[in-house]
Design a protein around this motif. Structure first.
Motif, mmCIF file in Angstrom:
data_model
loop_
_atom_site.group_PDB
_atom_site.id
_atom_site.type_symbol
_atom_site.label_atom_id
_atom_site.label_comp_id
_atom_site.label_asym_id
_atom_site.label_seq_id
_atom_site.Cartn_x
_atom_site.Cartn_y
_atom_site.Cartn_z
ATOM 1 N N LEU A 13 -20.689 72.381 -0.930
ATOM 2 C CA LEU A 13 -19.283 71.506 -1.215
ATOM 3 C C LEU A 13 -19.767 70.156 -1.320
ATOM 4 O O LEU A 13 -19.165 69.506 -2.099
ATOM 5 C CB LEU A 13 -18.463 71.644 0.043
ATOM 6 C CG LEU A 13 -17.774 73.070 0.234
ATOM 7 C CD1 LEU A 13 -16.690 73.254 1.488
ATOM 8 C CD2 LEU A 13 -16.622 73.163 -1.230
ATOM 9 N N VAL A 14 -20.708 69.679 -0.694
ATOM 10 C CA VAL A 14 -21.102 68.238 -0.860
ATOM 11 C C VAL A 14 -21.761 68.144 -2.009
ATOM 12 O O VAL A 14 -21.431 66.997 -2.988
ATOM 13 C CB VAL A 14 -22.014 67.841 0.383
ATOM 14 C CG1 VAL A 14 -22.672 66.551 0.052
ATOM 15 C CG2 VAL A 14 -21.291 67.717 1.653
ATOM 16 N N HIS A 15 -22.557 68.965 -2.515
ATOM 17 C CA HIS A 15 -23.203 68.909 -3.828
ATOM 18 C C HIS A 15 -22.549 69.201 -5.076
ATOM 19 O O HIS A 15 -22.735 68.375 -6.108
ATOM 20 C CB HIS A 15 -24.646 69.711 -3.840
ATOM 21 C CG HIS A 15 -25.696 68.993 -2.831
ATOM 22 N ND1 HIS A 15 -25.831 69.567 -1.618
ATOM 23 C CD2 HIS A 15 -26.473 68.267 -2.991
ATOM 24 C CE1 HIS A 15 -26.744 68.807 -0.896
ATOM 25 N NE2 HIS A 15 -27.262 67.940 -1.885
ATOM 26 N N TYR A 16 -21.769 70.157 -4.917
ATOM 27 C CA TYR A 16 -20.912 70.720 -6.117
ATOM 28 C C TYR A 16 -19.406 70.387 -6.008
ATOM 29 O O TYR A 16 -18.749 70.624 -6.966
ATOM 30 C CB TYR A 16 -21.292 72.233 -6.369
ATOM 31 C CG TYR A 16 -22.807 72.509 -6.654
ATOM 32 C CD1 TYR A 16 -23.464 72.266 -7.785
ATOM 33 C CD2 TYR A 16 -23.510 73.094 -5.570
ATOM 34 C CE1 TYR A 16 -24.689 72.196 -7.824
ATOM 35 C CE2 TYR A 16 -24.749 73.247 -5.561
ATOM 36 C CZ TYR A 16 -25.395 72.909 -6.891
ATOM 37 O OH TYR A 16 -26.784 73.190 -6.986
ATOM 38 N N GLY A 17 -18.975 69.723 -5.023
ATOM 39 C CA GLY A 17 -17.655 69.747 -4.864
ATOM 40 C C GLY A 17 -16.757 70.710 -5.277
ATOM 41 O O GLY A 17 -16.516 71.874 -4.623
ATOM 42 N N TYR A 18 -15.669 70.353 -6.187
ATOM 43 C CA TYR A 18 -14.658 71.010 -6.543
ATOM 44 C C TYR A 18 -15.024 72.459 -7.171
ATOM 45 O O TYR A 18 -14.443 73.439 -7.150
ATOM 46 C CB TYR A 18 -13.528 70.386 -7.524
ATOM 47 C CG TYR A 18 -13.159 69.311 -6.826
ATOM 48 C CD1 TYR A 18 -12.205 69.276 -5.561
ATOM 49 C CD2 TYR A 18 -13.208 68.067 -7.276
ATOM 50 C CE1 TYR A 18 -11.530 68.361 -5.025
ATOM 51 C CE2 TYR A 18 -12.684 66.726 -6.580
ATOM 52 C CZ TYR A 18 -11.835 66.974 -5.417
ATOM 53 O OH TYR A 18 -11.325 65.784 -4.854
ATOM 54 N N TRP A 19 -16.407 72.411 -7.793
ATOM 55 C CA TRP A 19 -16.718 73.479 -8.596
ATOM 56 C C TRP A 19 -17.196 74.551 -7.505
ATOM 57 O O TRP A 19 -17.055 75.903 -7.787
ATOM 58 C CB TRP A 19 -17.956 72.972 -9.404
ATOM 59 C CG TRP A 19 -17.707 72.539 -10.860
ATOM 60 C CD1 TRP A 19 -17.828 71.128 -10.890
ATOM 61 C CD2 TRP A 19 -17.099 73.213 -11.948
ATOM 62 N NE1 TRP A 19 -17.396 70.966 -12.259
ATOM 63 C CE2 TRP A 19 -17.013 71.859 -12.794
ATOM 64 C CE3 TRP A 19 -16.895 74.404 -12.138
ATOM 65 C CZ2 TRP A 19 -16.369 72.408 -14.191
ATOM 66 C CZ3 TRP A 19 -16.173 74.729 -13.437
ATOM 67 C CH2 TRP A 19 -15.993 73.536 -14.371
ATOM 68 N N ALA A 20 -17.637 73.937 -6.267
ATOM 69 C CA ALA A 20 -17.988 74.930 -5.458
ATOM 70 C C ALA A 20 -16.742 75.752 -4.849
ATOM 71 O O ALA A 20 -16.769 77.105 -4.657
ATOM 72 C CB ALA A 20 -18.604 74.457 -4.167
ATOM 73 N N VAL A 21 -15.691 75.104 -4.516
ATOM 74 C CA VAL A 21 -14.313 75.658 -4.172
ATOM 75 C C VAL A 21 -13.849 76.779 -5.198
ATOM 76 O O VAL A 21 -13.501 77.707 -4.844
ATOM 77 C CB VAL A 21 -13.408 74.435 -3.883
ATOM 78 C CG1 VAL A 21 -12.023 75.226 -3.441
ATOM 79 C CG2 VAL A 21 -13.720 73.728 -2.937
ATOM 80 N N ILE A 39 -14.321 78.190 3.488
ATOM 81 C CA ILE A 39 -14.646 77.534 2.419
ATOM 82 C C ILE A 39 -13.587 76.454 2.242
ATOM 83 O O ILE A 39 -13.752 75.090 2.181
ATOM 84 C CB ILE A 39 -14.582 78.109 1.080
ATOM 85 C CG1 ILE A 39 -15.699 79.258 1.339
ATOM 86 C CG2 ILE A 39 -14.611 77.407 -0.105
ATOM 87 C CD1 ILE A 39 -15.721 80.497 0.061
ATOM 88 N N LEU A 40 -12.310 77.037 2.416
ATOM 89 C CA LEU A 40 -11.069 75.986 2.362
ATOM 90 C C LEU A 40 -10.971 75.104 3.472
ATOM 91 O O LEU A 40 -10.760 73.887 3.471
ATOM 92 C CB LEU A 40 -9.690 76.781 2.214
ATOM 93 C CG LEU A 40 -9.515 77.420 0.909
ATOM 94 C CD1 LEU A 40 -8.315 78.207 0.995
ATOM 95 C CD2 LEU A 40 -9.575 76.368 -0.295
ATOM 96 N N LEU A 41 -11.349 75.341 4.610
ATOM 97 C CA LEU A 41 -11.364 74.695 5.866
ATOM 98 C C LEU A 41 -12.437 73.862 5.816
ATOM 99 O O LEU A 41 -12.170 72.509 6.110
ATOM 100 C CB LEU A 41 -11.416 75.571 7.132
ATOM 101 C CG LEU A 41 -10.230 76.316 7.591
ATOM 102 C CD1 LEU A 41 -10.575 77.149 8.887
ATOM 103 C CD2 LEU A 41 -9.179 75.267 8.163
ATOM 104 N N LEU A 42 -13.345 73.822 5.480
ATOM 105 C CA LEU A 42 -14.647 73.004 5.276
ATOM 106 C C LEU A 42 -14.186 71.977 4.215
ATOM 107 O O LEU A 42 -14.404 70.703 4.378
ATOM 108 C CB LEU A 42 -16.130 73.903 4.744
ATOM 109 C CG LEU A 42 -16.732 74.373 5.860
ATOM 110 C CD1 LEU A 42 -17.772 75.062 5.464
ATOM 111 C CD2 LEU A 42 -17.630 73.067 6.790
ATOM 112 N N ALA A 43 -13.714 72.469 3.152
ATOM 113 C CA ALA A 43 -13.210 71.429 1.966
ATOM 114 C C ALA A 43 -12.404 70.640 2.574
ATOM 115 O O ALA A 43 -12.386 69.282 2.193
ATOM 116 C CB ALA A 43 -12.946 72.453 0.803
#
Length: 202
Positions: A13-21, A39-43
């Motif tokens: 999430l840190v490296h790829y942001g919304y793409w990872a989500v 995933i959603l909680l971490l984001a």
């Protein structure tokens, strides 16, 4: 092991942001057993604590990705049918009882199962495949798939953001949160059906 998975997801999430989500939720909704809630909680936690992501965009991206993933899973189920469900079950060591539970839900609640399954642990990754294999009306699936994705993503992200300062406890209580939301959804659906039946009777 759990902390290692959290670290991997957080790094993505840190490296790829919304793409990872987008990618992770699309794959989960298409049928891969990935930890969508985590995933959603971490984001949303990152949006709260480090402002690396913006909560409204997490919700938008998550909703779109979950909806598209559901459509892909529906297409796979429609073309692969029951043989695909059985291969899927064996590939991911899913118990036959879980598939049977999905069948009973569809038999009892029809298209609304697509919405409800978003909040049921173990059913989210199966619902789209089963809907396609059972030849549900695509138009009904589109509506309930989108509504389920939107409400589920918003609820999980809202929880992650509101309780961002208590990430450890929130992650630990995630299954109970799923159960609570499921109960609320079931009660709401029963109330709507009761009102509709009452309207028809009058």
């Amino acid at each position: 092991m759990t902390h290692h998975i959290f670290d991997l997801l957080r790094g993505a999430l840190v490296h790829y942001g919304y793409w990872a989500v987008a990618v992770l939720l699309l794959l989960e909704s298409a049928g891969l057993p990935l930890p969508g809630e985590t995933i959603l909680l971490l984001a949303s936690f990152l949006a709260y604590s480090e402002h690396e992501l913006q909560l409204p965009w997490v919700i938008v991206v998550g909703t779109v990705a979950s909806t598209l993933g559901g459509e892909f899973g529906f297409a796979l189920g429609r073309h692969g049918g029951r043989p695909l469900i059985e291969r899927y079950r064996h590939a991911f060591s899913i118990r036959a009882e879980t598939v049977e539970r999905g069948d009973r839900l569809f038999e009892r609640y029809g298209a609304a199962t697509v919405f409800l399954a978003r909040f049921l642990f173990g059913m989210r990754v199966l619902a789209s495949l089963l809907a396609g294999a059972l030849h549900m009306s695509w138009r009904k699936f589109v509506v309930f798939n989108f509504l389920g994705a939107a409400v589920w993503v918003t609820a999980i992200c809202g929880a992650g953001y509101l309780f961002g300062g208590h990430w450890g406890r929130l992650a630990h209580d995630l299954r109970r949160f799923d159960l609570l939301v499921s109960i609320v959804v079931v009660v709401a659906l029963l109330w709507l059906w009761w009102r509709r039946g009452k309207g028809i009777g009058t």
